[in-house]
Motif scaffolding. Structure first.
Motif, PDB file in Angstrom:
ATOM      1  N   HIS A  39       0.799  -1.224   0.000  1.00 53.76           N
ATOM      2  CA  HIS A  39       0.000   0.000   0.000  1.00 53.76           C
ATOM      3  C   HIS A  39       0.831   1.273   0.000  1.00 53.76           C
ATOM      4  CE1 HIS A  39      -3.510  -2.438   0.625  1.00 53.76           C
ATOM      5  NE2 HIS A  39      -4.266  -1.380   0.638  1.00 53.76           N
ATOM      6  N   THR A  40       2.142   1.155  -0.001  1.00 53.22           N
ATOM      7  CA  THR A  40       2.969   2.346   0.126  1.00 53.22           C
ATOM      8  C   THR A  40       2.621   3.412  -0.907  1.00 53.22           C
ATOM      9  OG1 THR A  40       4.796   1.097   1.083  1.00 53.22           O
ATOM     10  CG2 THR A  40       5.326   3.232   0.106  1.00 53.22           C
ATOM     11  N   GLN A  41       2.532   3.072  -2.174  1.00 52.25           N
ATOM     12  CA  GLN A  41       2.266   4.062  -3.212  1.00 52.25           C
ATOM     13  C   GLN A  41       0.817   4.534  -3.188  1.00 52.25           C
ATOM     14  OE1 GLN A  41       4.599   5.562  -4.955  1.00 52.25           O
ATOM     15  NE2 GLN A  41       6.026   4.332  -3.760  1.00 52.25           N
ATOM     16  N   THR A  42      -0.122   3.618  -2.917  1.00 50.68           N
ATOM     17  CA  THR A  42      -1.531   4.009  -2.869  1.00 50.68           C
ATOM     18  C   THR A  42      -1.767   5.034  -1.775  1.00 50.68           C
ATOM     19  OG1 THR A  42      -2.156   1.809  -3.603  1.00 50.68           O
ATOM     20  CG2 THR A  42      -3.882   3.150  -2.622  1.00 50.68           C
ATOM     21  N   ILE A  43      -1.221   4.757  -0.589  1.00 52.80           N
ATOM     22  CA  ILE A  43      -1.415   5.661   0.531  1.00 52.80           C
ATOM     23  C   ILE A  43      -0.720   6.996   0.274  1.00 52.80           C
ATOM     24  CG2 ILE A  43      -0.916   5.993   2.976  1.00 52.80           C
ATOM     25  CD1 ILE A  43      -1.191   2.960   3.311  1.00 52.80           C
ATOM     26  N   ALA A  44       0.474   6.930  -0.291  1.00 55.38           N
ATOM     27  CA  ALA A  44       1.223   8.161  -0.521  1.00 55.38           C
ATOM     28  C   ALA A  44       0.439   9.151  -1.363  1.00 55.38           C
ATOM     29  CB  ALA A  44       2.557   7.836  -1.193  1.00 55.38           C
ATOM     30  N   SER A  45      -0.356   8.657  -2.298  1.00 52.48           N
ATOM     31  CA  SER A  45      -1.121   9.561  -3.152  1.00 52.48           C
ATOM     32  C   SER A  45      -2.269  10.216  -2.406  1.00 52.48           C
ATOM     33  CB  SER A  45      -1.665   8.793  -4.366  1.00 52.48           C
ATOM     34  OG  SER A  45      -2.632   7.841  -3.944  1.00 52.48           O
ATOM     35  N   ASN A  46      -2.598   9.702  -1.226  1.00 52.89           N
ATOM     36  CA  ASN A  46      -3.678  10.269  -0.414  1.00 52.89           C
ATOM     37  C   ASN A  46      -3.154  10.610   0.976  1.00 52.89           C
ATOM     38  OD1 ASN A  46      -6.106   9.861  -2.218  1.00 52.89           O
ATOM     39  ND2 ASN A  46      -5.279   7.795  -2.164  1.00 52.89           N
ATOM     40  N   ASP A  47      -2.011  11.263   1.014  1.00 51.96           N
ATOM     41  CA  ASP A  47      -1.310  11.571   2.254  1.00 51.96           C
ATOM     42  C   ASP A  47      -2.155  12.464   3.152  1.00 51.96           C
ATOM     43  OD1 ASP A  47       0.509  12.187   4.206  1.00 51.96           O
ATOM     44  OD2 ASP A  47       2.039  12.966   2.845  1.00 51.96           O
ATOM     45  N   ARG A  48      -2.438  11.965   4.367  1.00 43.32           N
ATOM     46  CA  ARG A  48      -3.227  12.766   5.307  1.00 43.32           C
ATOM     47  C   ARG A  48      -2.542  14.093   5.621  1.00 43.32           C
ATOM     48  NH1 ARG A  48      -4.911  10.798  11.387  1.00 43.32           N
ATOM     49  NH2 ARG A  48      -5.018  12.860  12.298  1.00 43.32           N
ATOM     50  N   PHE A  49      -1.242  14.132   5.530  1.00 48.90           N
ATOM     51  CA  PHE A  49      -0.460  15.352   5.732  1.00 48.90           C
ATOM     52  C   PHE A  49      -1.040  16.501   4.905  1.00 48.90           C
ATOM     53  CE2 PHE A  49       3.992  16.843   6.728  1.00 48.90           C
ATOM     54  CZ  PHE A  49       3.998  18.013   5.996  1.00 48.90           C
ATOM     55  N   LYS A  50      -1.572  16.193   3.723  1.00 54.09           N
ATOM     56  CA  LYS A  50      -1.974  17.202   2.748  1.00 54.09           C
ATOM     57  C   LYS A  50      -3.431  17.655   2.890  1.00 54.09           C
ATOM     58  CE  LYS A  50      -0.676  15.957  -1.463  1.00 54.09           C
ATOM     59  NZ  LYS A  50      -0.427  15.068  -2.623  1.00 54.09           N
ATOM     60  N   GLU A  96      -8.084  21.170   1.471  1.00 50.46           N
ATOM     61  CA  GLU A  96      -9.469  21.609   1.674  1.00 50.46           C
ATOM     62  C   GLU A  96      -9.595  23.106   1.912  1.00 50.46           C
ATOM     63  OE1 GLU A  96     -12.155  19.482   4.123  1.00 50.46           O
ATOM     64  OE2 GLU A  96     -11.277  17.514   3.677  1.00 50.46           O
ATOM     65  N   PHE A  97      -8.599  23.702   2.573  1.00 49.38           N
ATOM     66  CA  PHE A  97      -8.750  25.097   2.978  1.00 49.38           C
ATOM     67  C   PHE A  97      -8.038  26.097   2.076  1.00 49.38           C
ATOM     68  CE2 PHE A  97     -10.329  23.080   6.741  1.00 49.38           C
ATOM     69  CZ  PHE A  97     -11.259  23.979   7.241  1.00 49.38           C
ATOM     70  N   SER A 140       2.543  23.417  10.145  1.00 46.79           N
ATOM     71  CA  SER A 140       1.523  23.141   9.141  1.00 46.79           C
ATOM     72  C   SER A 140       1.742  24.015   7.910  1.00 46.79           C
ATOM     73  CB  SER A 140       0.126  23.412   9.695  1.00 46.79           C
ATOM     74  OG  SER A 140      -0.842  23.391   8.653  1.00 46.79           O
ATOM     75  N   PRO A 141       1.656  23.430   6.709  1.00 46.36           N
ATOM     76  CA  PRO A 141       1.833  24.233   5.493  1.00 46.36           C
ATOM     77  C   PRO A 141       0.738  25.273   5.286  1.00 46.36           C
ATOM     78  CG  PRO A 141       1.123  22.007   4.932  1.00 46.36           C
ATOM     79  CD  PRO A 141       1.440  22.002   6.402  1.00 46.36           C
ATOM     80  N   LEU A 142      -0.359  25.171   6.050  1.00 46.91           N
ATOM     81  CA  LEU A 142      -1.395  26.201   5.928  1.00 46.91           C
ATOM     82  C   LEU A 142      -0.900  27.565   6.409  1.00 46.91           C
ATOM     83  CD1 LEU A 142      -4.808  24.549   6.915  1.00 46.91           C
ATOM     84  CD2 LEU A 142      -4.215  25.642   4.755  1.00 46.91           C
ATOM     85  N   ASN A 174       4.486  14.070  -2.410  1.00 46.23           N
ATOM     86  CA  ASN A 174       4.730  15.462  -2.800  1.00 46.23           C
ATOM     87  C   ASN A 174       4.058  16.459  -1.858  1.00 46.23           C
ATOM     88  OD1 ASN A 174       6.138  17.253  -4.430  1.00 46.23           O
ATOM     89  ND2 ASN A 174       4.423  17.579  -5.822  1.00 46.23           N
ATOM     90  N   ALA A 175       3.850  16.057  -0.613  1.00 49.35           N
ATOM     91  CA  ALA A 175       3.309  16.994   0.371  1.00 49.35           C
ATOM     92  C   ALA A 175       4.241  18.172   0.577  1.00 49.35           C
ATOM     93  CB  ALA A 175       3.072  16.276   1.703  1.00 49.35           C
TER      94      ALA A 175
END
Length: 738
Positions: free
Chosen positions: A361-372, A377-378, A407-409, A600-601
């Protein structure tokens, strides 16, 4: 009869020798025992002249008299006019002398700033504590008391002090049944059952403590909100607390559940653009302000961890926040809209995640990184929020970890006021069994440069509004307060409450200076005590990071209760609730690749920040595994291979706790027995927990690295299966991730 008297004398003597139980916090005023200093202070202070009759000014006068009479060991009379060496309290509204003083310079004190100045009035030596408003006088009084508590000179004073952030708020995750989510110091101090009729002294002392460090708001209820608090039966209880807090400059806020119009309003929808819903919230705000005229506003958690929100109706966070903003605007209220969100799409895409599937799952999860997720959203909503909305952002992109990048926000939404959210309660930092002084962590974030508007665009300048010229600003701390006698469970947990307040007022203060203040105000001014205790405090958070999550590891705590290690957990309900999602250990290495070749986060930050962390060979080791999947045998910029450095860091954390124990144990003659024993016993627990963390994590990661422990390493005395078998079904603070 003789036996009864003898028994009474024994009991009475026990009371007399009883140590400090920590209830008084940093406001336990102590007698000055240094003759020279006592003489200087007594000669400089002859009485108090208080100009004005407000409840706040009366509290300021009473607090000053209480402190001075205890510390200086003499009566402090109240005077009608300034006498030689008297202290004059007041505002321009009620004192000609103060009016002249404040008009003589462009002081820009605002509503909360104050001045403390040695001044001559008709050739009479006077210490003036003045402000534009009475609350500023109270803040000035506490600042003056601090000078005495910390043995500072008061002969020639010229202090001007103004808070850098306007809304300085504690978030209580307290439920109406008095349980406290992520609380580790007992049950809630709010006894809703006996309110409004019974006003506990603790409510008053809570207000005193907060006012003494400049906190001016409190959110009474959990962000996982209960609509009942908005009903008339509870609003009168909220009013009772608001009435207690008002003279101390503290506004009350409530958490608003987005679905309240359905749950208590009888509507069939909570759509933020529905006319009936809009009308319901406007009527509710009118009702609240008729009961609590200075109500602060709402804190809202929406579309996160099952909480309802505008996205359930196809609307945006801005749509939801603006509905509340419009309802509060006529009364001056604000909306604090949390940016801690889960993208529901992640759960749908990864619901097939099962134990043992980490590598696949490494690549699948990376594309949906919770970090991002918060950024994604904001960021597109920047500029769409009403002027009385603050978007409340956690200090890091994940969830209050022992160390996170900012946080990048922060820096990404220049058209929107952003509000900091720190966690004072130590959910992921060992909870109340751990001594972890958090001011260095708070400073680490506040001092970080976002480069959003060139070099020097620090997180602190984002949240104080100066970087992007916002009229409102805010900072929140998730409270670590409960009904334990010492308020915070661990005595040193008080220092984190204190540090939050001091940094909320002035984020430029060094962590070391705040520690020094707190020790002197809480314990004593003995340098033989202060110096080693300050060293303990300043080393403590780094020690916790080392024995829990070194080199950028994060979120490897056990599931649900987050007490202790659980890096092996992989069977939680969704991928990003599992520690394996975050460390991604495999036979090659460990860490989450957030560079361009991974999730890419890192691209969410300014180019200058990307340069700091994007190169695996140059990245600061503190954040290395946040951004890179690093081979076990790769030599990193500390000079060791990753595996050896990981072992070194875990061992160093344990060694530091043992040093803390040794240092504290040697101070038994420098502090009362009750507090010394309290900390001593908890440090004993912390040592065992540090060993537990080190052994279990390294044994688990060794199953991937297949590398031996370095020479001289303290070998685990139990195997991995033992640590994996440990269960804590009744650990405190359980109630879901926040």
């Amino acid at each position: 009869m003789r036996k009864s008297i003898f028994t009474f004398l024994i009991l009475f003597s026990c009371i007399l020798v009883k140590g400090d139980d920590g209830y008084k916090l940093w406001l336990g005023y102590q007698k000055l025992n240094e003759p020279v200093l006592l003489k200087q202070y007594n000669e400089a202070i002859s009485g108090i002249v208080a100009k004005g009759q407000s409840a706040t000014l009366k509290i300021a006068e009473d607090e000053l008299r209480l402190a001075l009479e205890i510390m200086l060991q003499k009566k402090i009379p109240g005077l009608n006019i300034p006498a030689n060496n008297a202290i004059l309290l007041g505002t321009p509204e009620n004192s000609n002398e103060i009016r002249k003083l404040l008009l003589s310079g462009d002081l820009k004190l605002g509503n909360e700033g104050f001045i403390i100045k040695s001044h001559k009035i008709n050739n009479i030596n006077t210490i003036i504590i003045a402000a534009n408003k009475d609350i500023g006088v109270l803040y000035g009084v506490f600042a003056f008391i601090q000078l005495i508590q910390t043995h500072q000179p008061i002969g020639k004073l010229s202090i001007i002090n103004v808070p850098k952030i306007k809304n300085r708020v504690l978030n209580h995750w307290d439920n109406l049944n008095r349980s406290v989510e992520r609380g580790y110091a007992g049950i809630s101090i709010w006894n809703w059952h006996t309110l409004p009729g019974y006003i506990d002294q603790r409510y008053i002392d809570y207000a005193r403590a907060n006012a003494s460090i400049g906190i001016n708001g409190t959110v009474l209820t959990n962000v996982n909100a209960n609509s009942q608090v908005l009903t008339p039966a509870y609003l009168v209880k909220v009013k009772a607390l608001a009435d207690v807090f008002r003279p101390y400059g503290i506004k009350v806020y409530l958490t608003a559940k987005f679905s309240a119009p359905i749950e208590i309003g009888g509507l069939k929808t909570a759509d933020p653009l529905n006319d009936d819903v809009i009308r319901w919230w406007k009527n509710k705000c009118r009702e609240i302000y008729s009961i609590i005229p200075d109500f602060g506003g709402f804190l809202v958690k929406a579309n996160s961890e099952g909480q309802p929100g505008p996205q359930g109706y196809g609307k945006t966070h801005a749509d939801g926040a603006n509905m509340f903003a419009d309802a509060l605007q006529p009364y001056g209220g604000i909306v604090m809209w949390r940016a801690f969100v889960y993208d529901v799409r992640v759960q749908k895409e990864e619901e097939h995640f099962t134990e043992g599937s980490v590598g696949a799952h490494t690549q699948t999860i990376a594309s949906n990184d919770r970090f991002k997720q918060a950024y994604n959203e904001f960021k597109p909503l920047d500029g769409q929020f009403k002027k009385n909305v603050l978007v409340q952002v956690k200090n890091g992109p994940i969830d209050f970890q022992p160390r996170e990048p900012f946080s990048p926000l922060f820096g990404a939404m220049p058209k929107t006021p952003l509000m900091m959210e720190f966690q004072i309660t130590q959910e992921y930092l060992g909870q109340s069994t751990t001594l972890a002084y958090l001011a260095p962590m708070f400073k680490e974030c506040l001092d970080s440069d976002t480069y959003s508007n060139g070099k020097g665009s620090t997180v602190a300048k984002v949240i104080d509004g100066t970087l992007d010229e916002h009229a409102i600003s805010g900072i929140a701390g998730v409270a670590n307060i409960g009904n334990d006698r010492n308020w915070t469970g661990h005595l040193f947990g008080q220092a984190n409450w204190y540090a939050f307040g001091r940094l909320a007022w002035n984020y430029d203060l060094p962590a070391e200076a705040i520690a020094d203040e707190w020790i002197r105000r809480t314990f004593n001014n003995n340098n033989h005590f202060i110096k080693p205790v300050k060293k303990i405090m300043l080393a403590s958070r780094a020690a916790v990071v080392n024995y829990m999550t070194p080199l950028g590891l994060n979120h490897i705590m056990a599931t649900s209760h987050h007490y202790g290690p659980g890096p092996w957990v992989s069977n939680a309900g969704r991928a990003d609730w599992n520690p394996v999602y975050y460390h991604k250990a495999d036979s090659v290495g460990i860490g989450f690749n957030r560079t361009e070749s991974g999730s890419n986060a890192l691209a969410q930050y300014a180019p200058e920040v990307q340069q700091q962390w994007g190169n695996i060979n140059a990245c600061d080791y503190k954040y290395l595994l946040w951004f890179h999947h690093v081979p076990w045998n790769q030599k990193i910029n500390t000079g060791r291979t990753l595996w050896d450095e990981l072992c070194y860091r875990y061992n160093s954390g344990v060694d530091t706790v043992r040093w803390m124990q040794h240092t504290w144990n040697a101070l038994d003659k420098q502090v009362d027995r009750e507090r010394h024993q309290h900390v001593k016993m908890l440090l004993g627990i912390q040592e065992q927990e540090a060993i537990w963390w080190r052994n279990s994590c390294l044994l688990y990661f060794q199953t991937f690295s297949q590398m031996p422990f370095p020479p001289g390493f303290e070998k685990p005395d139990k195997d991995l299966s033992y640590y994996q078998s440990l269960k804590f079904p009744f650990a405190p603070g359980i109630g879901g991730n926040l």
